[in-house]
Design a protein around this motif. Structure first.
Motif, PDB file in Angstrom:
ATOM      1  N   LEU A 112      -3.930  12.337  -2.393  1.00  0.00           N
ATOM      2  CA  LEU A 112      -5.307  12.486  -2.856  1.00  0.00           C
ATOM      3  C   LEU A 112      -5.348  13.190  -4.203  1.00  0.00           C
ATOM      4  CD1 LEU A 112      -8.342  12.166  -2.365  1.00  0.00           C
ATOM      5  CD2 LEU A 112      -8.275  14.322  -1.084  1.00  0.00           C
ATOM      6  N   GLU A 113      -4.516  14.212  -4.365  1.00  0.00           N
ATOM      7  CA  GLU A 113      -4.462  14.936  -5.639  1.00  0.00           C
ATOM      8  C   GLU A 113      -4.100  13.991  -6.776  1.00  0.00           C
ATOM      9  OE1 GLU A 113      -2.121  18.750  -7.596  1.00  0.00           O
ATOM     10  OE2 GLU A 113      -1.071  17.479  -6.147  1.00  0.00           O
ATOM     11  N   GLY A 114      -3.085  13.168  -6.574  1.00  0.00           N
ATOM     12  CA  GLY A 114      -2.681  12.219  -7.616  1.00  0.00           C
ATOM     13  C   GLY A 114      -3.775  11.224  -7.932  1.00  0.00           C
ATOM     14  N   LEU A 115      -4.400  10.699  -6.897  1.00  0.00           N
ATOM     15  CA  LEU A 115      -5.477   9.731  -7.092  1.00  0.00           C
ATOM     16  C   LEU A 115      -6.651  10.349  -7.838  1.00  0.00           C
ATOM     17  CD1 LEU A 115      -6.726   6.944  -6.510  1.00  0.00           C
ATOM     18  CD2 LEU A 115      -7.522   7.873  -4.323  1.00  0.00           C
ATOM     19  N   LEU A 116      -7.045  11.544  -7.433  1.00  0.00           N
ATOM     20  CA  LEU A 116      -8.170  12.204  -8.110  1.00  0.00           C
ATOM     21  C   LEU A 116      -7.832  12.562  -9.558  1.00  0.00           C
ATOM     22  CD1 LEU A 116      -9.618  14.512  -5.311  1.00  0.00           C
ATOM     23  CD2 LEU A 116     -10.752  12.572  -6.405  1.00  0.00           C
ATOM     24  N   ALA A 117      -6.609  13.021  -9.813  1.00  0.00           N
ATOM     25  CA  ALA A 117      -6.206  13.369 -11.174  1.00  0.00           C
ATOM     26  C   ALA A 117      -6.273  12.139 -12.077  1.00  0.00           C
ATOM     27  CB  ALA A 117      -4.805  13.974 -11.182  1.00  0.00           C
ATOM     28  N   THR A 119      -8.051   9.414 -11.553  1.00  0.00           N
ATOM     29  CA  THR A 119      -9.441   8.967 -11.633  1.00  0.00           C
ATOM     30  C   THR A 119     -10.238   9.838 -12.600  1.00  0.00           C
ATOM     31  OG1 THR A 119      -9.284   8.176  -9.369  1.00  0.00           O
ATOM     32  CG2 THR A 119     -11.490   8.461 -10.252  1.00  0.00           C
ATOM     33  N   ILE A 120     -10.042  11.146 -12.519  1.00  0.00           N
ATOM     34  CA  ILE A 120     -10.754  12.066 -13.413  1.00  0.00           C
ATOM     35  C   ILE A 120     -10.342  11.815 -14.857  1.00  0.00           C
ATOM     36  CG2 ILE A 120     -10.950  14.509 -14.079  1.00  0.00           C
ATOM     37  CD1 ILE A 120     -10.825  15.103 -10.996  1.00  0.00           C
ATOM     38  N   ALA A 121      -9.060  11.529 -15.089  1.00  0.00           N
ATOM     39  CA  ALA A 121      -8.585  11.249 -16.444  1.00  0.00           C
ATOM     40  C   ALA A 121      -9.246   9.996 -17.012  1.00  0.00           C
ATOM     41  CB  ALA A 121      -7.064  11.105 -16.445  1.00  0.00           C
ATOM     42  N   PRO A 132     -15.566   6.432 -12.228  1.00  0.00           N
ATOM     43  CA  PRO A 132     -14.526   6.072 -11.257  1.00  0.00           C
ATOM     44  C   PRO A 132     -14.387   7.078 -10.118  1.00  0.00           C
ATOM     45  CG  PRO A 132     -13.535   6.833 -13.300  1.00  0.00           C
ATOM     46  CD  PRO A 132     -15.022   6.760 -13.536  1.00  0.00           C
ATOM     47  N   VAL A 133     -14.799   8.318 -10.330  1.00  0.00           N
ATOM     48  CA  VAL A 133     -14.729   9.310  -9.262  1.00  0.00           C
ATOM     49  C   VAL A 133     -15.670   8.911  -8.130  1.00  0.00           C
ATOM     50  CG1 VAL A 133     -15.102  11.725  -8.631  1.00  0.00           C
ATOM     51  CG2 VAL A 133     -14.041  11.167 -10.838  1.00  0.00           C
TER      52      VAL A 133
END
Length: 142
Positions: A112-117, A119-121, A132-133
């Motif tokens: 989840l951390e990787g996906l959110l990072a 997506t936020i980028a 995208p978030v």
């Protein structure tokens, strides 16, 4: 249960138990209802009177919950009878199952951390339809 005449000399109230352990009064009653905490004796007026041992049990339950143990896991640990009665092997079984669950959660959280990072980028800061978030959190997308 026998009534206790003087709660001041023979025990303390549910409010005091709550203060001592940091556990909400309704939660204490719930733990009694599901038999995680032994029902205490009562005064002639019907008030619960707790003993010092109750604070230890309740503090144990609270700490185990903070560490993520389920009520069933805590019950299993309590049923082992305490430090003097419990077999290390029995405690190890419960703790090992909990460790496996924690490791699985850590794996999920890393994903989840990787996906959110990522997506936020990608987030442009523009209007909501382009975010995208919100897209990855939308339960309606399948």
């Amino acid at each position: 249960m026998p009534a206790i005449r003087n709660a001041r000399t023979e025990g303390f109230t549910i409010g005091k138990l709550s203060d001592l352990t940091g556990v909400n009064i309704e939660t204490i009653r719930y733990y009694e209802k599901i038999k995680m905490l032994q029902a205490p004796p009562r005064t002639e007026g019907g008030h619960r009177v707790y003993r010092p041992a109750d604070t230890r049990v309740l503090a144990f339950i609270r700490r185990a919950r903070e560490l993520g143990f389920s009520l069933d896991e805590i019950r299993a640990l309590l049923d082992l009878g305490g430090q003097d009665k419990a077999s290390c092997a029995d405690v190890r079984k419960v703790a090992s199952r909990h460790l496996d669950a924690i490791r699985a959660k850590i794996g999920d959280l890393k994903q989840l951390e990787g996906l959110l990072a990522k997506t936020i980028a990608r987030c442009s800061g523009n209007r909501v339809p382009d975010c995208p978030v919100l897209y990855i959190l939308d339960v309606r997308r399948s």
